[in-house]
Design an enzyme around this catalytic site. Structure first.
Site, PDB file in Angstrom:
ATOM      1  N   HIS A   1       0.841  -1.217   0.000  1.00 39.52           N
ATOM      2  CA  HIS A   1       0.000   0.000   0.000  1.00 39.52           C
ATOM      3  C   HIS A   1       0.872   1.261   0.000  1.00 39.52           C
ATOM      4  CE1 HIS A   1      -2.973  -2.769   2.258  1.00 39.52           C
ATOM      5  NE2 HIS A   1      -3.521  -2.541   1.066  1.00 39.52           N
TER       6      HIS A   1
ATOM      7  N   LYS B   1     -16.045  -8.361   5.759  1.00 38.13           N
ATOM      8  CA  LYS B   1     -14.794  -8.851   6.357  1.00 38.13           C
ATOM      9  C   LYS B   1     -14.767  -8.549   7.856  1.00 38.13           C
ATOM     10  CE  LYS B   1     -11.760  -8.191   2.318  1.00 38.13           C
ATOM     11  NZ  LYS B   1     -10.638  -7.381   1.795  1.00 38.13           N
TER      12      LYS B   1
ATOM     13  N   SER C   1      -2.610  -7.882   3.137  1.00 37.49           N
ATOM     14  CA  SER C   1      -2.931  -7.720   4.563  1.00 37.49           C
ATOM     15  C   SER C   1      -3.263  -9.074   5.179  1.00 37.49           C
ATOM     16  CB  SER C   1      -4.121  -6.778   4.728  1.00 37.49           C
ATOM     17  OG  SER C   1      -3.814  -5.509   4.208  1.00 37.49           O
TER      18      SER C   1
ATOM     19  N   ARG D   1      -2.138  -6.662  -8.008  1.00 37.33           N
ATOM     20  CA  ARG D   1      -1.004  -7.554  -7.752  1.00 37.33           C
ATOM     21  C   ARG D   1      -0.942  -8.639  -8.824  1.00 37.33           C
ATOM     22  NH1 ARG D   1      -2.825  -8.364  -1.667  1.00 37.33           N
ATOM     23  NH2 ARG D   1      -4.663  -8.675  -2.936  1.00 37.33           N
TER      24      ARG D   1
HETATM   25  O1  PNS Z   1      -9.008  -3.486   0.547  1.00 37.93           O
HETATM   26  P1  PNS Z   1     -10.267  -4.062  -0.020  1.00 37.93           P
HETATM   27  O2  PNS Z   1     -11.038  -4.790   1.059  1.00 37.93           O
HETATM   28  O3  PNS Z   1     -10.025  -4.915  -1.236  1.00 37.93           O
HETATM   29  O4  PNS Z   1     -11.162  -2.816  -0.490  1.00 37.93           O
HETATM   30  C1  PNS Z   1     -12.423  -3.017  -1.101  1.00 37.93           C
HETATM   31  C2  PNS Z   1     -13.232  -1.706  -1.066  1.00 37.93           C
HETATM   32  C3  PNS Z   1     -13.386  -1.266   0.372  1.00 37.93           C
HETATM   33  C4  PNS Z   1     -12.516  -0.650  -1.831  1.00 37.93           C
HETATM   34  C5  PNS Z   1     -14.622  -1.989  -1.685  1.00 37.93           C
HETATM   35  O5  PNS Z   1     -15.225  -3.022  -0.991  1.00 37.93           O
HETATM   36  C6  PNS Z   1     -15.525  -0.748  -1.669  1.00 37.93           C
HETATM   37  O6  PNS Z   1     -15.385   0.119  -2.478  1.00 37.93           O
HETATM   38  N1  PNS Z   1     -16.462  -0.692  -0.699  1.00 37.93           N
HETATM   39  C7  PNS Z   1     -17.390   0.393  -0.592  1.00 37.93           C
HETATM   40  C8  PNS Z   1     -18.802  -0.050  -1.002  1.00 37.93           C
HETATM   41  C9  PNS Z   1     -19.074   0.189  -2.490  1.00 37.93           C
HETATM   42  O7  PNS Z   1     -19.012   1.299  -2.955  1.00 37.93           O
HETATM   43  N2  PNS Z   1     -19.402  -0.884  -3.220  1.00 37.93           N
HETATM   44  C10 PNS Z   1     -19.761  -0.772  -4.636  1.00 37.93           C
HETATM   45  C11 PNS Z   1     -18.578  -0.889  -5.560  1.00 37.93           C
HETATM   46  S1  PNS Z   1     -18.291  -2.580  -5.888  1.00 37.93           S
END
Ligand code: PNS
Length: 160
Positions: free
Chosen positions: A17, A41, A128, A90
């Site tokens: 990150h 999660k 993570s 990745r």
């Molecule tokens: O680090 P991560 O867990 O891969 O991040 C995922 C994240 C938090 C970026 C994604 O789940 C997100 O954007 N959540 C907010 C909810 C949302 O807007 N969902 C619609 C788009 S799929």
């Protein structure tokens, strides 16, 4: 002002990150790291702990802000007047999930581009979840996470 949002769970932030932030901080005037409460999660660290570790690990960059949010990413991005969403890529396994998210976000905020960034090769496989599992099993994760995260992991795991 060109503002980008870098969203994620960051549970915890890793050197991967930080790599992404080192690279993208040069491309935007301001980057808002959006620490997301992800309902799908179970987190090891609280939102406040995750935010504090990001702030501590990005002190060398002067255009990073950290905020917590829950809700739709598109709404957050619109509220911040951002022009881009940053995501790290990745492996090919990330690709399909990331394409889905980028597609949804494009529907909700068509003017905002999702920018995929690849971290340096030494951090390409850091995750993570991998770091948490390794630390839990006694592995030395000091080359994978910022020092403040290593301390945080030791503290957290000593209480389990
Ligand atoms: O680090 P991560 O867990 O891969 O991040 C995922 C994240 C938090 C970026 C994604 O789940 C997100 O954007 N959540 C907010 C909810 C949302 O807007 N969902 C619609 C788009 S799929």
């Amino acid at each position: 002002m060109r503002i980008a949002v870098y969203p994620g769970s960051f549970d915890p932030v890793t050197n991967g990150h930080i790599d992404i932030l080192n690279k993208t901080s040069k491309l935007f005037d301001k980057i808002i790291v959006a620490v997301v409460h992800n309902v799908t999660k179970t987190a090891l660290f609280s939102l406040e702990e995750r935010s504090r570790m990001i702030i501590e690990s990005t002190r060398h960059l002067d255009n990073i802000e950290v905020e917590c949010f829950n809700g739709l990413l598109a709404d957050f991005v619109t509220g911040k007047d951002a022009c881009a969403i940053i995501r790290g890529l990745r492996t090919v396994n990330d690709f399909e999930y990331e394409m889905h998210m980028a597609w949804y976000n494009k529907i909700f905020v068509p003017d905002v581009e999702t920018i995929f960034v690849i971290s340096n090769s030494n951090n390409i496989f850091v995750s993570s979840s991998g770091v948490k599992e390794a630390a839990l099993l006694g592995g030395d994760v000091s080359s994978l996470v910022p020092p403040v995260v290593k301390k945080g992991l030791e503290h957290k795991l000593s209480k389990l």
